[in-house]
Design a protein around this motif. Structure first.
Motif, PDB file in Angstrom:
ATOM      1  N   THR A   1       0.842  -1.174   0.000  1.00  0.00           N
ATOM      2  CA  THR A   1       0.000   0.000   0.000  1.00  0.00           C
ATOM      3  C   THR A   1       0.886   1.235   0.000  1.00  0.00           C
ATOM      4  N   THR A   2       0.562   2.206  -0.824  1.00  0.00           N
ATOM      5  CA  THR A   2       1.291   3.473  -0.846  1.00  0.00           C
ATOM      6  C   THR A   2       0.402   4.551  -0.239  1.00  0.00           C
ATOM      7  N   ARG A   3       0.973   5.326   0.683  1.00  0.00           N
ATOM      8  CA  ARG A   3       0.221   6.387   1.350  1.00  0.00           C
ATOM      9  C   ARG A   3       0.975   7.689   1.248  1.00  0.00           C
ATOM     10  N   LYS A   4       0.236   8.806   1.179  1.00  0.00           N
ATOM     11  CA  LYS A   4       0.861  10.127   1.199  1.00  0.00           C
ATOM     12  C   LYS A   4       0.976  10.562   2.655  1.00  0.00           C
ATOM     13  N   VAL A   5       2.149  11.055   3.041  1.00  0.00           N
ATOM     14  CA  VAL A   5       2.392  11.489   4.415  1.00  0.00           C
ATOM     15  C   VAL A   5       3.054  12.860   4.403  1.00  0.00           C
ATOM     16  N   TRP A  15       5.392  17.036   1.611  1.00  0.00           N
ATOM     17  CA  TRP A  15       4.542  15.884   1.275  1.00  0.00           C
ATOM     18  C   TRP A  15       5.383  14.876   0.519  1.00  0.00           C
ATOM     19  N   GLU A  17       5.508  10.296  -0.565  1.00  0.00           N
ATOM     20  CA  GLU A  17       4.792   9.028  -0.568  1.00  0.00           C
ATOM     21  C   GLU A  17       5.640   7.988   0.141  1.00  0.00           C
ATOM     22  N   HIS A  19       5.809   3.733   1.038  1.00  0.00           N
ATOM     23  CA  HIS A  19       5.280   2.397   0.782  1.00  0.00           C
ATOM     24  C   HIS A  19       5.193   1.650   2.109  1.00  0.00           C
ATOM     25  N   PRO A  23       0.152  -2.710   6.343  1.00  0.00           N
ATOM     26  CA  PRO A  23      -0.580  -1.689   7.097  1.00  0.00           C
ATOM     27  C   PRO A  23      -1.377  -2.290   8.246  1.00  0.00           C
TER      28      PRO A  23
END
Length: 50
Positions: A1-5, A15, A17, A19, A23
């Motif tokens: 899953t890739t999330r923006k943090v 900002w 991304e 991986h 999760p």
């Protein structure tokens, strides 16, 4: 899953991304540390019962 943090530093917020291989899921138990007199929390690990 890739999330923006958001990553914060003295130079401001950036900002990026990230991986995430595994999760957390609803119902998972975690080990947490509090910081800043309980104003911020860090998840250290997922707790597993054997």
């Amino acid at each position: 899953t890739t999330r923006k943090v958001t990553v914060s530093s003295d130079g401001g917020n950036v900002w990026t991304e990230m991986h995430v291989k595994s999760p957390l899921e609803v119902g998972d138990r975690v080990i947490v540390a509090s910081m800043n007199n309980g104003q911020a929390y860090v998840v250290l690990d997922r707790a597993i019962t054997l």
